[in-house]
Design a protein around this motif. Structure first.
Motif, PDB file in Angstrom:
ATOM      1  N   GLU A 281       0.829  -1.204   0.000  1.00 50.32           N
ATOM      2  CA  GLU A 281       0.000   0.000   0.000  1.00 50.32           C
ATOM      3  C   GLU A 281       0.865   1.257   0.000  1.00 50.32           C
ATOM      4  O   GLU A 281       0.578   2.220  -0.722  1.00 50.32           O
ATOM      5  CB  GLU A 281      -0.926  -0.005   1.223  1.00 50.32           C
ATOM      6  CG  GLU A 281      -1.859   1.188   1.305  1.00 50.32           C
ATOM      7  CD  GLU A 281      -2.990   1.151   0.286  1.00 50.32           C
ATOM      8  OE1 GLU A 281      -3.740   2.133   0.210  1.00 50.32           O
ATOM      9  OE2 GLU A 281      -3.110   0.149  -0.451  1.00 50.32           O
TER      10      GLU A 281
ATOM     11  N   ASP B 158      -4.605   3.484   5.553  1.00 52.44           N
ATOM     12  CA  ASP B 158      -5.608   2.963   6.474  1.00 52.44           C
ATOM     13  C   ASP B 158      -5.384   1.463   6.616  1.00 52.44           C
ATOM     14  O   ASP B 158      -5.603   0.704   5.666  1.00 52.44           O
ATOM     15  CB  ASP B 158      -7.013   3.231   5.925  1.00 52.44           C
ATOM     16  CG  ASP B 158      -8.116   2.776   6.871  1.00 52.44           C
ATOM     17  OD1 ASP B 158      -7.813   2.064   7.853  1.00 52.44           O
ATOM     18  OD2 ASP B 158      -9.287   3.124   6.625  1.00 52.44           O
TER      19      ASP B 158
ATOM     20  N   LYS C  36      -7.049  -0.775   8.041  1.00 54.63           N
ATOM     21  CA  LYS C  36      -8.266  -1.575   7.941  1.00 54.63           C
ATOM     22  C   LYS C  36      -8.822  -1.615   6.519  1.00 54.63           C
ATOM     23  O   LYS C  36      -9.569  -2.519   6.164  1.00 54.63           O
ATOM     24  CB  LYS C  36      -9.333  -1.013   8.885  1.00 54.63           C
ATOM     25  CG  LYS C  36      -8.953  -1.097  10.360  1.00 54.63           C
ATOM     26  CD  LYS C  36     -10.058  -0.531  11.243  1.00 54.63           C
ATOM     27  CE  LYS C  36      -9.675  -0.608  12.715  1.00 54.63           C
ATOM     28  NZ  LYS C  36     -10.731  -0.026  13.584  1.00 54.63           N
ATOM     29  N   GLN C  37      -8.454  -0.636   5.714  1.00 49.15           N
ATOM     30  CA  GLN C  37      -9.012  -0.546   4.367  1.00 49.15           C
ATOM     31  C   GLN C  37      -7.982   0.032   3.398  1.00 49.15           C
ATOM     32  O   GLN C  37      -8.121   1.162   2.932  1.00 49.15           O
ATOM     33  CB  GLN C  37     -10.278   0.318   4.387  1.00 49.15           C
ATOM     34  CG  GLN C  37     -11.178   0.097   3.192  1.00 49.15           C
ATOM     35  CD  GLN C  37     -12.528   0.774   3.390  1.00 49.15           C
ATOM     36  OE1 GLN C  37     -12.673   1.709   4.184  1.00 49.15           O
ATOM     37  NE2 GLN C  37     -13.529   0.308   2.674  1.00 49.15           N
TER      38      GLN C  37
ATOM     39  N   VAL D  53      -6.338   1.263   0.274  1.00 46.87           N
ATOM     40  CA  VAL D  53      -7.011   1.775  -0.921  1.00 46.87           C
ATOM     41  C   VAL D  53      -6.531   1.079  -2.187  1.00 46.87           C
ATOM     42  O   VAL D  53      -7.332   0.685  -3.044  1.00 46.87           O
ATOM     43  CB  VAL D  53      -6.780   3.299  -1.042  1.00 46.87           C
ATOM     44  CG1 VAL D  53      -7.314   3.822  -2.370  1.00 46.87           C
ATOM     45  CG2 VAL D  53      -7.448   4.025   0.120  1.00 46.87           C
TER      46      VAL D  53
ATOM     47  N   ARG E 145      -5.681  -3.544  -2.049  1.00 47.45           N
ATOM     48  CA  ARG E 145      -6.826  -4.453  -2.139  1.00 47.45           C
ATOM     49  C   ARG E 145      -7.899  -3.923  -3.092  1.00 47.45           C
ATOM     50  O   ARG E 145      -9.052  -4.303  -3.002  1.00 47.45           O
ATOM     51  CB  ARG E 145      -7.408  -4.699  -0.746  1.00 47.45           C
ATOM     52  CG  ARG E 145      -6.494  -5.591   0.097  1.00 47.45           C
ATOM     53  CD  ARG E 145      -7.084  -5.949   1.417  1.00 47.45           C
ATOM     54  NE  ARG E 145      -6.259  -6.929   2.103  1.00 47.45           N
ATOM     55  CZ  ARG E 145      -6.148  -7.030   3.428  1.00 47.45           C
ATOM     56  NH1 ARG E 145      -6.837  -6.212   4.204  1.00 47.45           N
ATOM     57  NH2 ARG E 145      -5.379  -7.948   3.971  1.00 47.45           N
ATOM     58  N   HIS E 146      -7.488  -3.064  -3.978  1.00 45.00           N
ATOM     59  CA  HIS E 146      -8.401  -2.533  -4.991  1.00 45.00           C
ATOM     60  C   HIS E 146      -8.777  -3.652  -5.956  1.00 45.00           C
ATOM     61  O   HIS E 146      -7.936  -4.473  -6.343  1.00 45.00           O
ATOM     62  CB  HIS E 146      -7.699  -1.402  -5.744  1.00 45.00           C
ATOM     63  CG  HIS E 146      -8.610  -0.541  -6.547  1.00 45.00           C
ATOM     64  ND1 HIS E 146      -9.351  -1.022  -7.604  1.00 45.00           N
ATOM     65  CD2 HIS E 146      -8.893   0.794  -6.474  1.00 45.00           C
ATOM     66  CE1 HIS E 146     -10.052  -0.039  -8.136  1.00 45.00           C
ATOM     67  NE2 HIS E 146      -9.785   1.077  -7.472  1.00 45.00           N
TER      68      HIS E 146
END
Length: 309
Positions: free
Chosen positions: A156, A245, A247-248, A250, A253-254
């Motif tokens: 990321e 982030d 937890k998410q 961007v 995991r797109h």
């Protein structure tokens, strides 16, 4: 009411003669491929819903990847992709087949993206690559990040960093770099998309390549093992600044296009290529978010586009 387009968007072939590219921008395109695209577009113009959907489906992911490179964040790229696709579909009757449909759509997309009033944070701050380099040196950890999801978060950081460094280029140089080094288009096609001569395009691309290469070779451990920065040592700082982030993620995991490169595949390709351009070029093959594409489908059947009725 349809969006108002500039002259170059209304007629993407208007200045082909002026820029010296001739009638056939993409000579490699076969007659059969041209005929299939022409037939698809003709059906779409006639109001064939399936053909309209096919046009959108063919163009949405490449246009989204273009927008993402230019505006940095997925949310802004989604909005830009929607506007570009609406302009493309609403003006299909102006496509004369002088270039592939996607190349023609890129031209409309580039025109839109270069003239966006909204600025990325780097643009607003007028951040240079030198200043960005200094920022990366600040807070670099002594050891690799060992926390949860270490590999995902390192990916990321790399993906986010390569997006951010592109924003340090002026828009005209950024789009030249994206077309030539990321999408690997030839200078003739890229110049036609930008509405400039091939020689002017090559000069613009060379400036952008030189700036990016100088930055990466002096900064990025992926491009140059002797450079100081390591993605895995930037994770803590990126988390602390809220740029990543946990937890998410961007980018890591797109969603990717069907059959497209995953993060892992892109990373492996980058390692094999091991050059400055590869660091930016080998993002995964991101797919345009389906929710936004569904919204576009609704707009196309809303009566807003009489050309397609």
């Amino acid at each position: 009411m349809e969006p108002e387009l500039s002259q170059s968007e209304q007629d993407p072939a208007a200045d082909v003669t002026r820029i010296g590219l001739g009638d056939d921008v993409e000579g490699a395109v076969t007659a059969d491929a041209r005929a299939r695209e022409r037939e698809l577009v003709d059906r779409a113009i006639a109001g064939d819903g399936a053909a309209i959907s096919d046009v959108v489906r063919q163009l949405q992911d490449p246009l989204y990847r273009l927008a993402l490179r230019m505006v940095w964040r997925p949310a802004e790229a989604e909005d830009a992709t929607q506007e570009i696709l609406l302009r493309v579909v609403g003006n299909l009757a102006t496509w004369r087949g002088e270039a592939k449909l996607l190349t023609w759509a890129y031209r409309i997309g580039v025109n839109y993206l270069l003239n966006l009033k909204r600025q990325t944070p780097q643009e607003a701050a007028q951040l240079s690559l030198d200043a960005y380099r200094e920022g990366l040196a600040d807070g670099l950890a002594a050891e690799d990040y060992r926390g949860p999801e270490a590999e995902v978060l390192s990916h990321e950081v790399r993906l986010n960093c390569s997006q951010a460094m592109l924003q340090c280029l002026a828009r005209d140089e950024r789009v030249a770099f994206v077309l030539g080094e990321v999408f690997e288009l030839g200078s003739t096609d890229a110049a036609w998309i930008l509405g400039i001569t091939a020689s002017a395009y090559r000069k613009r691309l060379e400036r952008a390549k030189k700036r990016i290469a100088t930055f990466l070779n002096s900064t990025c451990g992926v491009a140059n093992p002797e450079a100081f920065c390591r993605c895995s040592r930037r994770v803590d700082k990126a988390l602390a600044l809220g740029r990543v982030d946990p937890k998410q993620p961007v980018f890591a995991r797109h969603a990717v296009s069907a059959g497209g490169r995953t993060v892992k595949a892109a990373e492996e390709q980058m390692i094999r290529l091991h050059d400055a351009a590869a660091v930016i070029r080998v993002h995964p093959d991101y797919a345009a978010p389906q929710a936004k594409m569904d919204a576009i489908a609704g707009l196309l059947h809303s009566g807003r586009f009489p050309l397609l009725d």
